[in-house]
Design a protein around this motif. Sequence first.
Motif, PDB file in Angstrom:
ATOM      1  N   GLY A  92      46.854 -23.316 -41.880  1.00 34.32           N
ATOM      2  CA  GLY A  92      46.354 -23.844 -40.620  1.00 34.32           C
ATOM      3  C   GLY A  92      46.704 -23.016 -39.409  1.00 34.32           C
ATOM      4  O   GLY A  92      46.256 -23.324 -38.302  1.00 34.32           O
TER       5      GLY A  92
ATOM      6  N   ASP B 278      37.902 -24.044 -38.152  1.00 38.71           N
ATOM      7  CA  ASP B 278      37.969 -25.313 -37.436  1.00 38.71           C
ATOM      8  C   ASP B 278      36.532 -25.754 -37.167  1.00 38.71           C
ATOM      9  O   ASP B 278      35.887 -25.275 -36.237  1.00 38.71           O
ATOM     10  CB  ASP B 278      38.740 -25.142 -36.130  1.00 38.71           C
TER      11      ASP B 278
ATOM     12  N   ARG C 297      46.382 -20.319 -36.622  1.00 37.85           N
ATOM     13  CA  ARG C 297      45.214 -19.663 -36.040  1.00 37.85           C
ATOM     14  C   ARG C 297      45.310 -18.158 -36.269  1.00 37.85           C
ATOM     15  O   ARG C 297      46.292 -17.519 -35.887  1.00 37.85           O
ATOM     16  CB  ARG C 297      45.119 -19.946 -34.542  1.00 37.85           C
TER      17      ARG C 297
ATOM     18  N   SER D 241      35.549 -28.827 -36.429  1.00 36.62           N
ATOM     19  CA  SER D 241      35.538 -30.134 -35.770  1.00 36.62           C
ATOM     20  C   SER D 241      34.475 -30.224 -34.682  1.00 36.62           C
ATOM     21  O   SER D 241      34.022 -31.318 -34.348  1.00 36.62           O
ATOM     22  CB  SER D 241      36.918 -30.434 -35.171  1.00 36.62           C
TER      23      SER D 241
ATOM     24  N   LEU E 157      41.276 -20.049 -39.494  1.00 34.97           N
ATOM     25  CA  LEU E 157      42.594 -20.560 -39.829  1.00 34.97           C
ATOM     26  C   LEU E 157      43.074 -20.009 -41.166  1.00 34.97           C
ATOM     27  O   LEU E 157      42.260 -19.746 -42.065  1.00 34.97           O
ATOM     28  CB  LEU E 157      42.569 -22.098 -39.911  1.00 34.97           C
TER      29      LEU E 157
END
Length: 336
Positions: free
Chosen positions: A164, A44, A166, A46, A97
Motif C-alpha cells: 500500500g 488507488d 505510494r 477509489s 501502490l
Amino acid sequence: MTRASRNQEGRFAAPFLLTCLALALALQPGTGRADMPALQLPLDCSATRCFIQKHVDHDPGPGLRDFACGRLTSDGHKGTDIAVPPADATGAGVTVLAAAAGRVRGLRDDMPDIDVTVPGAPNVNGRECGNGVVIAHDDGWESQYCHLKRDSIAVRKGERVSAGTRLGAVGLSGDTNYYHLHFSLRQDGRVVDPFRPRSAETCGPESGRSPWPSLPDYRPGGVVQVGVADRAPGWNEIKAGLEPVDLPDGTLPAIVIWSQLFAGETGDRLVFAIDFPDGRSRSDEVRLAKAQPQLFRAWGLKAPPQGFPPGAYRGRVEFWRGDALLARDEIAFDRP
C-alpha cells in the motif's frame, strides 16, 4: 452551468487486478509456488474506473489465450495491463501502490510522458518499461510497476516499503500509447500470472488459495467512459483527457454522446440513446467492423430549429457481444 453525474454497470469494483510488463525476456508464465506473497491492489481506484486491458498470454505458440481461454491478451504478453480513463490520469492523477511489502531494487523517473505512436516520439528500445519501480519480496519473488508519470516516483532505491506504500502515479512513459500500469509478478525471473499462479492447463480462476483478497469478474470487453459534447470529438482529443461533459451554456448545434471502450471484437454492437426532459428517447446502433483493443465511437442529434429544450437529459451506451450485454454506461446532464 452544465452539471453531470455518471453511473456504470459492468465496472470493476475494487478490489480488481493486475499484471504486465514489456520485458525483453523470452519468458513463459510460470507455475508459482504456494508461498507467493499476498497481494493488494496496485492502484488507488477509489476515484476512477480501473479496467484490465490485457492479461498474461498462456499460449506458448504464435496464438494468444488469457487465463480464462479468452482473447483479452496479446501474443507473448507477460502480465496484465490495468488502464484508467485519460482524464483521470491527466487530471488529479491515479496513485500506484506497492502490491506487497519488500525492498525497492531499482527505479527510473526521468522519461517523458509521450504516446509512442505520435510522430517524433523518442525511441524507447531497451527502456520499454518507462518510468517504473521494481520491488524484491521474499523467496525470489519480485514485482515491477511500469509506465509511471515522470517525476512522480515517491520511493528510493534500497527503501523498505509496506503493502500500500505510494510508489508514484500512472503515466504515459515508455512503450505505450494509453494511460495504464504494467504490473508484473515474477518468481526467480519467471513470469507468474496471479489469476492462475500454479497451472495454465485449464481455464478460469484456480480453486483454493488466491494471492488476492477476492477476484474480479472476468470482463472480455467493456466501457471505459461515456461523455457528451456539442460535436463529434476526435480520438486524440479523448486520449488527451477530454472532460466527460464538454458543453457550452449557450445554444447547442448538436448533442453527441461518445464512448471509449476496450477489447472490441468484429461484429460487436454499441447501442446509443439520448433521453429527453419530456420523456422522449432517441437511439441508434453501431456495429464494429474490426477488432480493436482500444476504441471510441460517437453518435448524436442535430439541434431542431427551435433548439434543444431545457431540462435534465441522459445519454446511454450499451456494449453487446451477440446476445450478451458486456457493459452499460450512462451520463446525466442538465440544460438551462
